[in-house]
Design an enzyme around this catalytic site. Sequence first.
Site, PDB file in Angstrom:
ATOM      1  N   GLY A   1      44.568  47.738  32.562  1.00 35.64           N
ATOM      2  CA  GLY A   1      45.125  49.017  32.122  1.00 35.64           C
ATOM      3  C   GLY A   1      44.044  50.079  31.957  1.00 35.64           C
TER       4      GLY A   1
ATOM      5  N   LYS B   1      54.547  46.613  43.241  1.00 35.00           N
ATOM      6  CA  LYS B   1      53.764  45.392  43.446  1.00 35.00           C
ATOM      7  C   LYS B   1      54.038  44.398  42.322  1.00 35.00           C
ATOM      8  CE  LYS B   1      49.500  43.721  42.338  1.00 35.00           C
ATOM      9  NZ  LYS B   1      49.824  42.299  42.434  1.00 35.00           N
TER      10      LYS B   1
ATOM     11  N   GLU C   1      44.145  38.905  21.864  1.00 34.27           N
ATOM     12  CA  GLU C   1      45.420  38.468  22.433  1.00 34.27           C
ATOM     13  C   GLU C   1      45.208  37.174  23.213  1.00 34.27           C
ATOM     14  OE1 GLU C   1      47.412  40.708  25.667  1.00 34.27           O
ATOM     15  OE2 GLU C   1      49.216  40.423  24.473  1.00 34.27           O
TER      16      GLU C   1
ATOM     17  N   CYS D   1      54.028  40.115  25.425  1.00 29.73           N
ATOM     18  CA  CYS D   1      53.084  41.013  24.760  1.00 29.73           C
ATOM     19  C   CYS D   1      53.602  41.402  23.387  1.00 29.73           C
ATOM     20  CB  CYS D   1      52.784  42.230  25.615  1.00 29.73           C
ATOM     21  SG  CYS D   1      54.228  43.163  26.047  1.00 29.73           S
TER      22      CYS D   1
ATOM     23  N   GLU E   1      51.537  49.640  29.688  1.00 34.73           N
ATOM     24  CA  GLU E   1      51.924  48.712  28.623  1.00 34.73           C
ATOM     25  C   GLU E   1      50.970  47.531  28.692  1.00 34.73           C
ATOM     26  OE1 GLU E   1      53.769  49.105  26.185  1.00 34.73           O
ATOM     27  OE2 GLU E   1      54.727  50.956  26.837  1.00 34.73           O
TER      28      GLU E   1
ATOM     29  N   GLY F   1      50.574  44.942  31.922  1.00 30.19           N
ATOM     30  CA  GLY F   1      49.642  43.848  32.184  1.00 30.19           C
ATOM     31  C   GLY F   1      48.523  43.855  31.169  1.00 30.19           C
ATOM     32  N   SER F   2      47.345  43.384  31.598  1.00 32.39           N
ATOM     33  CA  SER F   2      46.264  43.206  30.631  1.00 32.39           C
ATOM     34  C   SER F   2      45.621  44.533  30.253  1.00 32.39           C
ATOM     35  CB  SER F   2      45.206  42.271  31.211  1.00 32.39           C
ATOM     36  OG  SER F   2      44.476  42.957  32.204  1.00 32.39           O
TER      37      SER F   2
ATOM     38  N   GLN G   1      45.861  30.102  32.638  1.00 36.58           N
ATOM     39  CA  GLN G   1      46.370  30.485  31.316  1.00 36.58           C
ATOM     40  C   GLN G   1      46.294  29.294  30.351  1.00 36.58           C
ATOM     41  OE1 GLN G   1      47.421  33.654  30.158  1.00 36.58           O
ATOM     42  NE2 GLN G   1      47.394  32.564  28.199  1.00 36.58           N
TER      43      GLN G   1
HETATM   44  C1  UN1 Z   1      60.530  41.523  24.776  1.00 39.34           C
HETATM   45  O1  UN1 Z   1      59.849  41.135  23.827  1.00 39.34           O
HETATM   46  O2  UN1 Z   1      61.745  41.352  24.797  1.00 39.34           O
HETATM   47  O3  UN1 Z   1      55.118  42.026  28.685  1.00 39.34           O
HETATM   48  C2  UN1 Z   1      59.985  42.262  25.919  1.00 39.34           C
HETATM   49  C3  UN1 Z   1      55.818  41.941  27.676  1.00 39.34           C
HETATM   50  C4  UN1 Z   1      56.615  43.137  27.266  1.00 39.34           C
HETATM   51  C5  UN1 Z   1      58.063  42.899  27.255  1.00 39.34           C
HETATM   52  C6  UN1 Z   1      58.511  42.195  26.027  1.00 39.34           C
HETATM   53  N1  UN1 Z   1      56.302  44.262  28.096  1.00 39.34           N
HETATM   54  O4  UN1 Z   1      55.842  40.894  27.050  1.00 39.34           O
END
Ligand code: UN1
Length: 483
Positions: free
Chosen positions: A235, A177, A385, A286, A252, A230-231, A333
């Site tokens: 998560g 998705k 964040e 992220c 992540e 995602g957030s 955003q």
């Molecule tokens: C990067 O910094 O090259 O969502 C990758 C994100 C990370 C990927 C960053 N999972 O920003």
Amino acid sequence: MTIAIKSSFVDGAFVDLDSGADILENRNPSNPGEVVECFVRADQHLTEQAISAARRAQPAWARSNPQHRADALDFIGTEILSRREELAALLAREEGKIVREALGEVDRAGRSFKFYAQEALRAEGEKYQSVRQDVGIDVFTQPLGVIGIIAPWNFPIAIPAWKIAPALCYGNCVVFKPAELVPSSAWALAEIISRSGLPGGVFNMLIGPGRSVGDTIIRSPEIDGISFTGSENTGRQIAKLAADGMKKVQLEMGGKNPLIVLDDADLEQAVDVALNGSFFSTGQRCTASSRVIVTEGIHDAFVTRLAKRTRALKVGDALQDTTDIGPVVDGRQLEQNLSYVASGREQGAKLVCGGERIENEAGAYFFKPALFTEVTPEMRIYREEIFGPVLSVLKVRDYDEAFAAAEDTAFGLSAGIVTTCLRHAEHFKRNSSAGMVMVNLPTAGVDYHVPFGGNGASSLGAREQGTHARQFFTRVKTTYQLA
Ligand code: UN1
């Protein structure tokens, strides 16, 4: 101009479009009046069909010839790389990343598939001698099963690629998705995958909302594992539901990544690293550095130089060559960025430059990168964040104070240091709690063939990317045999 309507990919075919269906318009954040493409939204019923198709395809795919998997992955990687300009332009139009960065992202996606094409041929296992006489032990891995992949909007093709490629490589079926903000790159990827020779049902893609499609994937007893980026909030919800369903997860989530700049740093290098890590890709990574922790000897010179360079960044249309910083991905955003800027000011930080919307007729979500100084550790802009180009500078006395400040966070994705001192660089690499540490390099921007991931509130489960991805996408089998 009529705009073609596209659909989800389920059980080996793109779904027929029925009239009156719920339509998703994909808009260009550099020009929100422009509809990039339209999609029919998938619902719970279609999601259940995709999961069943993946389940049916799983046993045969788990036993498939590794050469078949390698060839399919190589085909996908080759086509992505050969269409890099076209795919990068599409990505820039739907997400707002500038073309130069989008090209890098497309290359990363193509190379991930090619990496796992090779990896498919590296079947591994271990042999042990038993503590019992004449017994042999074999340990090997088997596919995890059916994987739900839920991807974010900020890397529309690279993150799907670095989840889908290892999933398929290790013999899993996929229900993917993409984020609703970026269906076009996902659709283009699915279309390439549809011609790669995979049996029907092995790969499925559902374009639709989290509350129906995502929720159905997460709760389904037929899904064995979920790989999510995602957030943090989403998560956490996934982790709870996955625990109920005994599913494996790879999450992540957020980051509040620190970058330390020490007195002995090369000033220009420090400014380059901060600028790239904090503002490139509109700060929507992220791995972005949103806290720069600067020792007092270099602080003023660093801030002066960084402010000058920040003011010179050209914010504009993602498709124009002269643009350094593309638009924020959408209005929601943008509001979030603006509200953090307001919060920083209310809490007493000094806004040195930027932090405001650039008004324009097209209604593009252009936002000037913001630089705050006189920040204190309790401020929200320093702790939470933001996911935008908003940078907080914290002044500290020395390396020890800088290290303590860097560690003062619930997150732990990446962390950086700019220094010419080997001792501090080495100490930071060894002792930082972050999953990825960068010395004299931006906190963002990672390779595709080595582990990616963090600690604390940033990540849960086995690492993504490289050969380490096997840990999530497989399960271990131990067999004993009497000679
Ligand atoms: C990067 O910094 O090259 O969502 C990758 C994100 C990370 C990927 C960053 N999972 O920003």
